[in-house]
Design a protein around this motif. Structure first.
Motif, PDB file in Angstrom:
ATOM      1  N   ASN A  50       0.809  -1.223   0.000  1.00  0.00           N
ATOM      2  CA  ASN A  50       0.000   0.000   0.000  1.00  0.00           C
ATOM      3  C   ASN A  50       0.839   1.268   0.000  1.00  0.00           C
ATOM      4  OD1 ASN A  50      -2.318  -1.667   0.213  1.00  0.00           O
ATOM      5  ND2 ASN A  50      -2.044  -1.732   2.450  1.00  0.00           N
ATOM      6  N   SER A  51       2.066   1.218  -0.461  1.00  0.00           N
ATOM      7  CA  SER A  51       2.900   2.411  -0.555  1.00  0.00           C
ATOM      8  C   SER A  51       2.944   2.847  -2.000  1.00  0.00           C
ATOM      9  CB  SER A  51       4.317   2.131  -0.067  1.00  0.00           C
ATOM     10  OG  SER A  51       4.283   1.805   1.307  1.00  0.00           O
ATOM     11  N   PRO A  52       2.748   4.146  -2.262  1.00  0.00           N
ATOM     12  CA  PRO A  52       2.821   4.626  -3.640  1.00  0.00           C
ATOM     13  C   PRO A  52       4.155   4.268  -4.288  1.00  0.00           C
ATOM     14  CG  PRO A  52       2.002   6.336  -2.159  1.00  0.00           C
ATOM     15  CD  PRO A  52       2.465   5.216  -1.306  1.00  0.00           C
ATOM     16  N   LYS A  53       4.118   3.907  -5.556  1.00  0.00           N
ATOM     17  CA  LYS A  53       5.328   3.488  -6.250  1.00  0.00           C
ATOM     18  C   LYS A  53       6.352   4.609  -6.274  1.00  0.00           C
ATOM     19  CE  LYS A  53       6.879   1.211 -10.465  1.00  0.00           C
ATOM     20  NZ  LYS A  53       6.471   0.688 -11.779  1.00  0.00           N
ATOM     21  N   GLY A  54       7.583   4.264  -5.942  1.00  0.00           N
ATOM     22  CA  GLY A  54       8.649   5.252  -5.927  1.00  0.00           C
ATOM     23  C   GLY A  54       8.706   6.068  -4.656  1.00  0.00           C
ATOM     24  N   GLU A  55       7.765   5.869  -3.761  1.00  0.00           N
ATOM     25  CA  GLU A  55       7.754   6.615  -2.499  1.00  0.00           C
ATOM     26  C   GLU A  55       7.676   5.634  -1.327  1.00  0.00           C
ATOM     27  OE1 GLU A  55       4.822   9.642  -2.311  1.00  0.00           O
ATOM     28  OE2 GLU A  55       5.259  10.435  -4.310  1.00  0.00           O
ATOM     29  N   PRO A  56       8.763   4.897  -1.066  1.00  0.00           N
ATOM     30  CA  PRO A  56       8.733   3.942   0.054  1.00  0.00           C
ATOM     31  C   PRO A  56       8.496   4.659   1.363  1.00  0.00           C
ATOM     32  CG  PRO A  56      10.972   4.294  -0.724  1.00  0.00           C
ATOM     33  CD  PRO A  56      10.079   4.978  -1.689  1.00  0.00           C
ATOM     34  N   LYS A  57       7.697   4.057   2.200  1.00  0.00           N
ATOM     35  CA  LYS A  57       7.313   4.693   3.462  1.00  0.00           C
ATOM     36  C   LYS A  57       7.446   3.687   4.589  1.00  0.00           C
ATOM     37  CE  LYS A  57       3.651   7.551   5.416  1.00  0.00           C
ATOM     38  NZ  LYS A  57       2.294   8.099   5.181  1.00  0.00           N
ATOM     39  N   ASN A  58       8.333   3.955   5.535  1.00  0.00           N
ATOM     40  CA  ASN A  58       8.573   3.052   6.640  1.00  0.00           C
ATOM     41  C   ASN A  58       7.713   3.436   7.828  1.00  0.00           C
ATOM     42  OD1 ASN A  58      10.562   1.635   5.259  1.00  0.00           O
ATOM     43  ND2 ASN A  58      12.122   3.131   5.824  1.00  0.00           N
ATOM     44  N   TYR A  59       7.102   2.451   8.444  1.00  0.00           N
ATOM     45  CA  TYR A  59       6.325   2.708   9.654  1.00  0.00           C
ATOM     46  C   TYR A  59       7.227   2.848  10.873  1.00  0.00           C
ATOM     47  CZ  TYR A  59       1.940   1.813   7.274  1.00  0.00           C
ATOM     48  OH  TYR A  59       0.869   1.885   6.435  1.00  0.00           O
ATOM     49  N   ILE A  60       8.427   2.312  10.787  1.00  0.00           N
ATOM     50  CA  ILE A  60       9.370   2.429  11.897  1.00  0.00           C
ATOM     51  C   ILE A  60      10.607   3.160  11.387  1.00  0.00           C
ATOM     52  CG2 ILE A  60      10.734   1.216  13.642  1.00  0.00           C
ATOM     53  CD1 ILE A  60       8.889  -1.130  13.385  1.00  0.00           C
ATOM     54  N   THR A  61      10.988   4.179  12.105  1.00  0.00           N
ATOM     55  CA  THR A  61      12.221   4.892  11.783  1.00  0.00           C
ATOM     56  C   THR A  61      13.076   4.996  13.034  1.00  0.00           C
ATOM     57  OG1 THR A  61      11.233   7.048  12.236  1.00  0.00           O
ATOM     58  CG2 THR A  61      11.142   6.243   9.964  1.00  0.00           C
ATOM     59  N   PHE A  62      14.382   4.955  12.848  1.00  0.00           N
ATOM     60  CA  PHE A  62      15.317   4.990  13.962  1.00  0.00           C
ATOM     61  C   PHE A  62      16.323   6.109  13.749  1.00  0.00           C
ATOM     62  CE2 PHE A  62      14.243   0.413  13.468  1.00  0.00           C
ATOM     63  CZ  PHE A  62      13.520   0.263  14.640  1.00  0.00           C
ATOM     64  N   PRO A  63      16.861   6.664  14.865  1.00  0.00           N
ATOM     65  CA  PRO A  63      17.907   7.687  14.728  1.00  0.00           C
ATOM     66  C   PRO A  63      19.251   7.047  14.402  1.00  0.00           C
ATOM     67  CG  PRO A  63      17.482   7.284  17.034  1.00  0.00           C
ATOM     68  CD  PRO A  63      16.475   6.461  16.276  1.00  0.00           C
ATOM     69  N   ALA A  64      20.119   7.815  13.776  1.00  0.00           N
ATOM     70  CA  ALA A  64      21.441   7.304  13.401  1.00  0.00           C
ATOM     71  C   ALA A  64      22.319   7.035  14.606  1.00  0.00           C
ATOM     72  CB  ALA A  64      22.126   8.294  12.459  1.00  0.00           C
ATOM     73  N   THR A  65      21.943   7.556  15.782  1.00  0.00           N
ATOM     74  CA  THR A  65      22.752   7.391  16.995  1.00  0.00           C
ATOM     75  C   THR A  65      22.596   6.016  17.635  1.00  0.00           C
ATOM     76  OG1 THR A  65      20.911   8.408  18.213  1.00  0.00           O
ATOM     77  CG2 THR A  65      22.749   9.840  17.577  1.00  0.00           C
ATOM     78  N   LEU A  66      21.648   5.204  17.154  1.00  0.00           N
ATOM     79  CA  LEU A  66      21.323   3.941  17.814  1.00  0.00           C
ATOM     80  C   LEU A  66      22.499   2.965  17.764  1.00  0.00           C
ATOM     81  CD1 LEU A  66      18.648   3.194  19.160  1.00  0.00           C
ATOM     82  CD2 LEU A  66      18.087   1.830  17.150  1.00  0.00           C
ATOM     83  N   LYS A  67      22.828   2.401  18.959  1.00  0.00           N
ATOM     84  CA  LYS A  67      23.921   1.429  19.076  1.00  0.00           C
ATOM     85  C   LYS A  67      23.429   0.032  19.427  1.00  0.00           C
ATOM     86  CE  LYS A  67      27.413   4.815  20.504  1.00  0.00           C
ATOM     87  NZ  LYS A  67      28.376   5.202  21.580  1.00  0.00           N
ATOM     88  N   ALA A  68      22.293  -0.070  20.109  1.00  0.00           N
ATOM     89  CA  ALA A  68      21.755  -1.377  20.507  1.00  0.00           C
ATOM     90  C   ALA A  68      20.255  -1.375  20.246  1.00  0.00           C
ATOM     91  CB  ALA A  68      22.044  -1.651  21.974  1.00  0.00           C
ATOM     92  N   LEU A  69      19.766  -2.426  19.578  1.00  0.00           N
ATOM     93  CA  LEU A  69      18.352  -2.507  19.203  1.00  0.00           C
ATOM     94  C   LEU A  69      17.834  -3.914  19.454  1.00  0.00           C
ATOM     95  CD1 LEU A  69      15.781  -1.357  17.819  1.00  0.00           C
ATOM     96  CD2 LEU A  69      16.794  -2.052  15.625  1.00  0.00           C
ATOM     97  N   ALA A  70      16.690  -3.997  20.153  1.00  0.00           N
ATOM     98  CA  ALA A  70      16.002  -5.274  20.367  1.00  0.00           C
ATOM     99  C   ALA A  70      14.555  -5.097  19.934  1.00  0.00           C
ATOM    100  CB  ALA A  70      16.075  -5.693  21.830  1.00  0.00           C
ATOM    101  N   LEU A  71      14.064  -6.016  19.088  1.00  0.00           N
ATOM    102  CA  LEU A  71      12.701  -5.945  18.575  1.00  0.00           C
ATOM    103  C   LEU A  71      11.960  -7.222  18.928  1.00  0.00           C
ATOM    104  CD1 LEU A  71      13.394  -4.492  14.996  1.00  0.00           C
ATOM    105  CD2 LEU A  71      12.669  -3.241  17.038  1.00  0.00           C
ATOM    106  N   LEU A  72      10.657  -7.062  19.246  1.00  0.00           N
ATOM    107  CA  LEU A  72       9.821  -8.210  19.582  1.00  0.00           C
ATOM    108  C   LEU A  72       8.401  -7.943  19.076  1.00  0.00           C
ATOM    109  CD1 LEU A  72       9.778 -10.079  22.990  1.00  0.00           C
ATOM    110  CD2 LEU A  72       7.654  -9.593  21.797  1.00  0.00           C
TER     111      LEU A  72
END
Length: 886
Positions: free
Chosen positions: A731-753
């Protein structure tokens, strides 16, 4: 109190002077009327600190510092008493009458002693005396400098004489056989040909010198090296003395030496030249025992010629950083504790000198061994006690029961050696070290918790723009590097997560705390025996072995810290009924002691900086928001969700908020806060605006869209979804990818569940160039195949896949160029680990738990392939899951 504590006091004064956001100040006209005196005190503290820091080279300045710190501590005590709210009279009278039969009339006097005015006359007199004496010292110093002689550049320093021999010929060396062989093998190896350094590192008393002695006297060492020299470097390094002793040990005598003159007529540079000249052309072994400072090594290494003769230097140190600096490419051997068998052998050798030991000595002897916990020096000290007396079973039993006491009180034994490590601690580390003595024996301390406590206690000194927590972590690493603190366990990224201290080190902490009037109590009876000024800060640590129900009767305004390590019914009742009497508390940790509700009048504890509390049957009270000094709040409750009041944002000093059970729910449209860490929080739309400085976050969400990109300080994130997220690929318009999750470039440790993301969205994570730790838990990503393709995780050091429905994983060594540890847990559908993973040059460990047998087999193939090409460093840890049918 230290300069760090004074800095924290000055920050409080600054808030008293300028802050307009704290209701406690705004409503109290008496406090506002004293702002000029707060300003004067703030300025006076700052000016004295600056003067003492600039002129710290003056003689007797340390005594002035101590007097200044005592005066500042007294000033803070008076200010805190002034700020403390009085108890309502009716409650005070009822509490007094109901408790009179056990407390006596002095309790009523305690309440009356709380001042209603700010009287700092004694403090001003102390400051004036310090300033006058300081000015006198400066004048005397300038006079001395103007008449000082400058022709003594070659005079030897008045320091202890360095020791040449490694010990007497009859020194008993027990154990260390394998360690000695390892070091000998490294020393006599043909490669490298250039001068190489091997280091032995460990705490005082662990056996560094004993091991070095065994190596030094080894037959192969005697055969292999043409010249062997042993030099012990004193704590205060004397270059001239060391050079002289090296020359004496290799038999060099100046041509014009006469009886009694020795080397006095030689300059330092001439002695240096003699050492260099007499070592040239030889394959030599130099043992440098007990080196303390990097600067000392920088000077020493210049003495020795760097020829391709296979010469070696073996050094021992208590400080890991010294060894790292000296042995950048060589072996650093970290000393461990002796096992029971070797400990028993050492004890018997020292007591019975090779003769048979009586049968009755085994039981008490093994108890002594257990108490000494593998520390060679402790065993030697106890053996010395046993060897001096006639051997009898009763005496051995008595010694076994009192082992710890003997070790600590032996004037010339263990305490003296361990005490050296304390004596040479920088001043800013001493309070942090002594504080460790309050924790129970063998207690594993969570580093994050310890750091928050250190900050709240005022031990951490500001340093530029670094956070107090980062500075405190550096303090802890310094203590670990000095081998005074033991690493108990580590985080995924290799950082220290838990620590502990040896029991003997803990006893040293308690003894030094008493000597230094760093009032650290583990038993309430100690209060009555301590004769200290009233402003001295008392810290009480309570556990199941030391809890005394009468502690509530102690002088309440002396108590600044109360930490409980058990859940005692009588303590719960005491706390609930009487906590308000401890009005000067800064640290209160009751997370092990479940209370049925918040103690009455807890809002009077306005000096609290750290509060950890477990409430069984009550929600978060609004009155907590009146505790304006709070820096850390750990809140444990049985409630599934805790709704926080709007006024929580009034806590302008709050940096850490943690819920260990229920989820925290912030209301909408709150004021921004200065929080750095939050755990178990439910997200809302205002979250990024309310917490702009957040560094570590553990959160739950029901939203499909999570935008963390604006949190530019965020370094650690654990994100849990409670329902599946729609794939961003749909459901994202072609050529316009859209992420529901965005993270800052400062992130060093990430855990997802529970995110339910498709593997194609891994590009979101792959773009995080600073990411070092990645943990993907149940349903974090969904899909049967993860193909890293051309994805690269440039800084990733730790990767865990747990409970995922992945079947095929296609990966390349170039995708993870820095990976050190890989963990695959409970991925029951995964068929195998890509063989290319074994080609990652930095990989040290692969852990597999409850996966298919085919996964186990692929791991073993990887290990075999690596061994075939000479890589024996890759470790494999497999815990099979027998219930999976292939």
């Amino acid at each position: 109190m230290s300069y760090a504590g004074i800095q924290m006091f000055m920050e409080k004064l600054n808030q008293l002077i300028h802050c307009k956001d704290i209701r406690f100040f705004v409503r109290n006209t008496i406090i506002r009327s004293e702002r000029p005196q707060f300003q004067l005190l703030y300025d006076e503290l700052g000016s004295i600190i600056e003067a003492l820091s600039i002129h710290q080279h003056l003689e007797k300045v340390n005594d002035l510092k101590k007097r200044f710190i005592d005066a500042a501590e007294e000033a803070e005590y008076i200010v805190d008493l002034f700020l403390s709210p009085a108890l309502p009279w009716k409650f005070e009278e009822a509490w007094y009458l109901s408790s009179a039969h056990i407390r006596g009339a002095h309790i009523r006097n305690t309440f009356n002693e709380f001042s209603s005015s700010l009287n700092l006359d004694d403090v001003w007199r102390s400051f004036k005396s310090i300033q006058e004496e300081f000015m006198s010292m400066r004048i005397d110093s300038m006079k001395m400098n103007s008449s000082a002689r400058t022709d003594n550049q070659y005079a030897p320093a008045n320091t202890p004489i360095t020791r040449i021999s490694p010990g007497s010929n009859d020194e008993i060396v027990v154990g260390f056989g394998c360690e000695a062989e390892l070091i000998i093998e490294k020393l006599v190896a043909d490669y490298p040909k250039k001068l190489d350094v091997v280091s032995i590192v460990g705490m005082g008393g662990i056996g560094k010198t004993t091991l070095a002695t065994k190596v030094f006297g080894h037959d192969y060492a005697k055969y292999h090296f043409h010249v062997r020299v042993w030099v012990s470097v004193s704590q205060t390094y004397d270059k001239r003395a060391v050079l002289t002793q090296i020359l004496k040990s290799i038999g060099v005598k100046p041509d014009f030496e006469k009886a009694g003159e020795f080397y006095e007529k030689y300059s330092d540079s001439q002695l240096h030249e003699l050492v260099h000249k007499n070592l040239m052309g030889s394959r030599y072994l130099i043992v440098i025992d007990d080196i303390w400072h990097i600067e000392t090594w920088a000077s020493l290494k210049l003495f020795f010629p760097h020829e391709n003769k296979g010469s070696r230097i073996l050094l021992t140190s208590r400080v890991t950083e010294v060894a790292k600096h000296a042995s950048s490419n060589g072996l650093i051997h970290h000393m461990g504790y002796l096992n029971k068998e070797t400990s028993w052998e050492l004890l018997c050798q020292k007591v019975f000198h090779g003769n048979e030991y009586p049968e009755w000595s085994i039981k008490p002897g093994m108890e002594i061994v257990e108490n000494c916990q593998g520390l060679p020096l402790a065993l030697v000290v106890i053996a010395g006690v046993l060897a001096k007396e006639n051997w009898s079973e009763n005496f051995w039993v008595e010694i076994a029961e009192r082992t710890g006491l003997y070790i600590v009180n032996e004037e010339n034994g263990c305490l003296e050696t361990l005490g050296l490590s304390y004596d040479h601690l920088p001043l800013h580390l001493r309070e942090c070290f002594l504080y460790l003595g309050g924790f129970p024996e063998d207690y594993k301390i969570k580093v994050e918790w310890l750091i928050w406590l250190w900050v709240a206690e005022g031990f951490i000194q500001e340093d530029g723009n670094r956070s107090l927590e980062d500075i405190a972590e550096g303090y802890l690493m310094d203590l670990i590097n000095r081998n005074l603190v033991i690493v108990a366990y580590r985080k995924s990224d290799g950082a220290v997560k838990g620590c502990k201290v040896h029991d003997l080190v803990r006893e040293l902490c308690l003894k030094k705390a008493k000597e230094e009037q760093f009032i650290l109590q583990t038993e309430s009876s100690q209060f009555s025996n301590a004769i200290t000024p009233p402003y001295k800060q008392v810290r009480m640590f309570i556990n199941k072995d030391t809890y005394d129900p009468d502690f509530i009767r102690l002088p309440t305004q002396d108590l600044r810290s109360l930490l409980c390590f058990g859940n005692f019914r009588s303590l719960r009742d005491d706390i609930s009924n009487n906590l308000c009497s401890f009005r000067l508390l800064r640290v209160l940790d009751l997370q092990k002691c479940g209370l049925n509700g918040f103690p009455r009048f807890h809002e009077l504890l306005i000096h609290l900086r750290y509060l950890a509390i477990w409430i069984l049957n009550e929600n978060f009270p609004y009155s907590i928001c009146d505790l304006w000094n709070l820096q850390t709040l750990i809140y444990i409750t049985d409630c599934e969700t805790t709704v926080l009041p709007y006024k929580i944002s009034d806590l302008i000093n709050l940096r850490h908020l943690r819920s260990q059970k229920g989820r925290l729910h912030f209301r909408q449209h709150m004021k921004p806060m200065n929080l750095q860490t939050i755990s178990n929080v439910k997200l809302n739309d205002d979250f990024p605006k309310c917490f702009p400085y957040i560094k570590a976050l553990r959160c739950n969400t029901f939203f499909d869209k999570c935008d963390f990109k604006s949190l530019t300080y965020l370094e650690k994130l654990k994100l849990t979804f409670h329902r599946r997220v729609e794939s961003t690929a749909h459901n994202s318009p072609k050529g316009e990818p859209k992420n529901y999750i965005t993270f800052p470039a400062t992130l060093k440790a990430l855990a997802l569940l529970g995110c339910g993301l498709p593997w194609s969205d891994m590009s979101i994570i792959q773009s995080l160039l600073n990411l070092q730790v990645l943990k993907l838990h149940f349903q974090a990503f969904e899909g049967s195949c993860w193909n890293t393709a051309e994805q690269e995780f440039p800084q990733l050091r730790f990767l865990r896949l747990e409970g995922l429905n992945i079947k095929v994983w296609e990966a390349y060594s170039t995708s993870f160029p820095c990976l050190k540890q890989l963990e695959i847990f409970r991925c029951s559908g995964l068929e195998e680990i890509p063989l290319e993973i074994g080609d990652i040059p930095t990989l040290e460990l692969i852990k597999i738990k409850e996966c298919r047998h085919s996964v186990d087999e692929s791991i073993r193939r990887i290990q075999e392939e690596q061994r075939d090409i000479g890589n024996y460093d890759l470790k494999i840890d497999v815990i099979p899951f027998e219930d999976i049918n292939l």
